[in-house]
Design a protein around this motif. Structure first.
Motif, PDB file in Angstrom:
ATOM      1  N   ARG A  57      12.931  21.509 -10.957  1.00 55.84           N
ATOM      2  CA  ARG A  57      13.269  20.597  -9.860  1.00 55.84           C
ATOM      3  C   ARG A  57      12.006  19.986  -9.271  1.00 55.84           C
ATOM      4  NH1 ARG A  57      16.823  23.385  -5.503  1.00 55.84           N
ATOM      5  NH2 ARG A  57      16.578  21.420  -4.465  1.00 55.84           N
ATOM      6  N   LYS A  58      12.067  18.719  -9.136  1.00 59.39           N
ATOM      7  CA  LYS A  58      10.945  18.017  -8.500  1.00 59.39           C
ATOM      8  C   LYS A  58      11.437  17.434  -7.185  1.00 59.39           C
ATOM      9  CE  LYS A  58       7.322  16.362 -11.547  1.00 59.39           C
ATOM     10  NZ  LYS A  58       6.797  15.223 -12.289  1.00 59.39           N
ATOM     11  N   ILE A  59      10.832  17.874  -6.142  1.00 58.23           N
ATOM     12  CA  ILE A  59      11.229  17.326  -4.847  1.00 58.23           C
ATOM     13  C   ILE A  59      10.106  16.440  -4.315  1.00 58.23           C
ATOM     14  CG2 ILE A  59      11.984  17.849  -2.516  1.00 58.23           C
ATOM     15  CD1 ILE A  59      12.826  20.616  -3.576  1.00 58.23           C
ATOM     16  N   LEU A  60      10.428  15.210  -4.148  1.00 60.55           N
ATOM     17  CA  LEU A  60       9.431  14.279  -3.638  1.00 60.55           C
ATOM     18  C   LEU A  60       9.681  14.022  -2.156  1.00 60.55           C
ATOM     19  CD1 LEU A  60       9.275  11.705  -6.539  1.00 60.55           C
ATOM     20  CD2 LEU A  60       7.557  13.378  -5.938  1.00 60.55           C
ATOM     21  N   ILE A  61       8.726  14.421  -1.378  1.00 60.27           N
ATOM     22  CA  ILE A  61       8.847  14.172   0.055  1.00 60.27           C
ATOM     23  C   ILE A  61       7.898  13.044   0.434  1.00 60.27           C
ATOM     24  CG2 ILE A  61       8.647  15.167   2.357  1.00 60.27           C
ATOM     25  CD1 ILE A  61       9.009  17.932   0.931  1.00 60.27           C
ATOM     26  N   PRO A  62       8.442  11.939   0.831  1.00 60.16           N
ATOM     27  CA  PRO A  62       7.564  10.824   1.232  1.00 60.16           C
ATOM     28  C   PRO A  62       6.788  11.178   2.496  1.00 60.16           C
ATOM     29  CG  PRO A  62       9.862  10.275   1.633  1.00 60.16           C
ATOM     30  CD  PRO A  62       9.838  11.630   0.991  1.00 60.16           C
ATOM     31  N   GLU A  63       5.501  10.993   2.433  1.00 61.34           N
ATOM     32  CA  GLU A  63       4.682  11.302   3.595  1.00 61.34           C
ATOM     33  C   GLU A  63       4.680  10.136   4.572  1.00 61.34           C
ATOM     34  OE1 GLU A  63       0.761  12.850   2.861  1.00 61.34           O
ATOM     35  OE2 GLU A  63       1.468  13.683   0.958  1.00 61.34           O
ATOM     36  N   PRO A  64       4.862  10.447   5.815  1.00 64.23           N
ATOM     37  CA  PRO A  64       4.870   9.373   6.821  1.00 64.23           C
ATOM     38  C   PRO A  64       3.463   8.959   7.203  1.00 64.23           C
ATOM     39  CG  PRO A  64       5.317  11.465   7.866  1.00 64.23           C
ATOM     40  CD  PRO A  64       5.096  11.743   6.395  1.00 64.23           C
ATOM     41  N   LYS A  65       2.774   8.374   6.232  1.00 65.32           N
ATOM     42  CA  LYS A  65       1.383   8.014   6.513  1.00 65.32           C
ATOM     43  C   LYS A  65       1.238   6.569   6.957  1.00 65.32           C
ATOM     44  CE  LYS A  65       0.716   7.514   1.565  1.00 65.32           C
ATOM     45  NZ  LYS A  65       0.024   8.043   0.404  1.00 65.32           N
ATOM     46  N   SER A  66       2.337   5.862   6.953  1.00 69.20           N
ATOM     47  CA  SER A  66       2.273   4.504   7.455  1.00 69.20           C
ATOM     48  C   SER A  66       3.372   4.300   8.481  1.00 69.20           C
ATOM     49  CB  SER A  66       2.424   3.515   6.318  1.00 69.20           C
ATOM     50  OG  SER A  66       3.601   3.785   5.607  1.00 69.20           O
ATOM     51  N   ARG A  67       3.150   3.385   9.371  1.00 72.15           N
ATOM     52  CA  ARG A  67       4.121   3.159  10.431  1.00 72.15           C
ATOM     53  C   ARG A  67       3.979   1.750  10.991  1.00 72.15           C
ATOM     54  NH1 ARG A  67       1.228   7.623  14.266  1.00 72.15           N
ATOM     55  NH2 ARG A  67      -0.860   6.788  14.090  1.00 72.15           N
ATOM     56  N   PHE A  68       4.870   1.487  11.906  1.00 72.73           N
ATOM     57  CA  PHE A  68       4.831   0.182  12.546  1.00 72.73           C
ATOM     58  C   PHE A  68       4.150   0.287  13.899  1.00 72.73           C
ATOM     59  CE2 PHE A  68       8.135  -0.431   9.431  1.00 72.73           C
ATOM     60  CZ  PHE A  68       7.889  -1.724   8.994  1.00 72.73           C
ATOM     61  N   ILE A  69       3.387  -0.711  14.210  1.00 72.12           N
ATOM     62  CA  ILE A  69       2.708  -0.723  15.505  1.00 72.12           C
ATOM     63  C   ILE A  69       3.018  -2.028  16.229  1.00 72.12           C
ATOM     64  CG2 ILE A  69       0.809   0.840  14.944  1.00 72.12           C
ATOM     65  CD1 ILE A  69      -0.896  -1.596  14.264  1.00 72.12           C
ATOM     66  N   ARG A  70       2.984  -1.936  17.535  1.00 73.14           N
ATOM     67  CA  ARG A  70       3.171  -3.099  18.380  1.00 73.14           C
ATOM     68  C   ARG A  70       1.786  -3.531  18.829  1.00 73.14           C
ATOM     69  NH1 ARG A  70       7.353  -6.539  19.308  1.00 73.14           N
ATOM     70  NH2 ARG A  70       7.191  -7.483  21.336  1.00 73.14           N
ATOM     71  N   VAL A  71       1.436  -4.756  18.529  1.00 72.41           N
ATOM     72  CA  VAL A  71       0.098  -5.209  18.896  1.00 72.41           C
ATOM     73  C   VAL A  71       0.166  -6.450  19.778  1.00 72.41           C
ATOM     74  CG1 VAL A  71      -0.941  -4.301  16.785  1.00 72.41           C
ATOM     75  CG2 VAL A  71      -0.151  -6.666  16.848  1.00 72.41           C
ATOM     76  N   LYS A  72      -0.909  -6.656  20.498  1.00 72.68           N
ATOM     77  CA  LYS A  72      -0.995  -7.811  21.388  1.00 72.68           C
ATOM     78  C   LYS A  72      -2.168  -8.669  20.955  1.00 72.68           C
ATOM     79  CE  LYS A  72      -1.447  -8.827  26.310  1.00 72.68           C
ATOM     80  NZ  LYS A  72      -1.679  -8.199  27.633  1.00 72.68           N
ATOM     81  N   CYS A  73      -1.893  -9.919  20.761  1.00 72.54           N
ATOM     82  CA  CYS A  73      -2.936 -10.864  20.369  1.00 72.54           C
ATOM     83  C   CYS A  73      -3.898 -11.067  21.533  1.00 72.54           C
ATOM     84  CB  CYS A  73      -2.280 -12.192  19.979  1.00 72.54           C
ATOM     85  SG  CYS A  73      -3.459 -13.521  19.665  1.00 72.54           S
ATOM     86  N   ASN A  74      -5.190 -10.929  21.269  1.00 71.31           N
ATOM     87  CA  ASN A  74      -6.187 -11.088  22.330  1.00 71.31           C
ATOM     88  C   ASN A  74      -6.421 -12.545  22.700  1.00 71.31           C
ATOM     89  OD1 ASN A  74      -6.652  -8.380  22.709  1.00 71.31           O
ATOM     90  ND2 ASN A  74      -8.351  -8.284  21.264  1.00 71.31           N
ATOM     91  N   VAL A  75      -5.967 -13.431  21.839  1.00 71.69           N
ATOM     92  CA  VAL A  75      -6.207 -14.849  22.086  1.00 71.69           C
ATOM     93  C   VAL A  75      -5.149 -15.446  23.013  1.00 71.69           C
ATOM     94  CG1 VAL A  75      -6.481 -17.111  21.003  1.00 71.69           C
ATOM     95  CG2 VAL A  75      -7.377 -15.063  19.875  1.00 71.69           C
ATOM     96  N   CYS A  76      -3.880 -15.193  22.695  1.00 71.53           N
ATOM     97  CA  CYS A  76      -2.809 -15.822  23.471  1.00 71.53           C
ATOM     98  C   CYS A  76      -1.913 -14.823  24.197  1.00 71.53           C
ATOM     99  CB  CYS A  76      -1.963 -16.730  22.574  1.00 71.53           C
ATOM    100  SG  CYS A  76      -0.918 -15.823  21.418  1.00 71.53           S
ATOM    101  N   GLY A  77      -2.079 -13.539  23.922  1.00 70.09           N
ATOM    102  CA  GLY A  77      -1.287 -12.543  24.642  1.00 70.09           C
ATOM    103  C   GLY A  77       0.059 -12.235  24.026  1.00 70.09           C
ATOM    104  N   ASN A  78       0.362 -12.881  22.907  1.00 70.02           N
ATOM    105  CA  ASN A  78       1.643 -12.640  22.242  1.00 70.02           C
ATOM    106  C   ASN A  78       1.700 -11.217  21.675  1.00 70.02           C
ATOM    107  OD1 ASN A  78       4.113 -13.213  20.702  1.00 70.02           O
ATOM    108  ND2 ASN A  78       2.762 -13.183  18.945  1.00 70.02           N
ATOM    109  N   GLU A  79       2.859 -10.582  21.833  1.00 70.84           N
ATOM    110  CA  GLU A  79       3.038  -9.257  21.237  1.00 70.84           C
ATOM    111  C   GLU A  79       3.931  -9.365  20.022  1.00 70.84           C
ATOM    112  OE1 GLU A  79       4.435  -6.249  23.858  1.00 70.84           O
ATOM    113  OE2 GLU A  79       2.876  -6.623  25.351  1.00 70.84           O
ATOM    114  N   CYS A 123      -0.192 -18.311  17.924  1.00 70.09           N
ATOM    115  CA  CYS A 123      -1.384 -19.157  17.860  1.00 70.09           C
ATOM    116  C   CYS A 123      -2.010 -19.217  16.460  1.00 70.09           C
ATOM    117  CB  CYS A 123      -2.413 -18.697  18.888  1.00 70.09           C
ATOM    118  SG  CYS A 123      -3.142 -17.094  18.530  1.00 70.09           S
ATOM    119  N   GLY A 124      -1.545 -18.376  15.546  1.00 71.35           N
ATOM    120  CA  GLY A 124      -2.029 -18.478  14.172  1.00 71.35           C
ATOM    121  C   GLY A 124      -3.335 -17.749  13.892  1.00 71.35           C
ATOM    122  N   THR A 125      -3.893 -17.103  14.899  1.00 73.47           N
ATOM    123  CA  THR A 125      -5.124 -16.339  14.688  1.00 73.47           C
ATOM    124  C   THR A 125      -4.852 -15.145  13.775  1.00 73.47           C
ATOM    125  OG1 THR A 125      -5.844 -16.917  16.919  1.00 73.47           O
ATOM    126  CG2 THR A 125      -6.949 -15.044  15.886  1.00 73.47           C
TER     127      THR A 125
END
Ligand SMILES: [Zn+2]
Length: 67
Positions: free
Chosen positions: A5-27, A43-45
């Motif tokens: 049996r091979k059990i593959l457990i995906p590691e939660p090494k990636s995730r989603f983050i909420r970021v704020k643009c320093n140029v225009c303040g958009n999140e 703003c396209g930055t």
């Protein structure tokens, strides 16, 4: 008979983050292991650069980690 049996457990090494643009303040929400540059939707930055691992924030800051 033995059954292998091979059990593959995906590691939660990636995730989603909420970021704020320093140029225009958009999140916006993005993947913290982005493999391509991410631009601010307003703003396209370029706010995130791919590094091969964890993405690097350039013109943005993390507001919240969504997990
Ligand atoms: Zn922006």
């Amino acid at each position: 008979m033995l059954k292998k049996r091979k059990i593959l457990i995906p590691e939660p090494k990636s995730r989603f983050i909420r970021v704020k643009c320093n140029v225009c303040g958009n999140e916006q929400t993005l993947f913290d292991h982005a493999t391509f540059p991410v631009r601010c939707l307003v703003c396209g930055t370029v706010i995130v650069a791919p590094t091969g691992g964890k993405a690097k924030l350039i013109n943005a800051e993390i507001v919240r980690i969504l997990g």
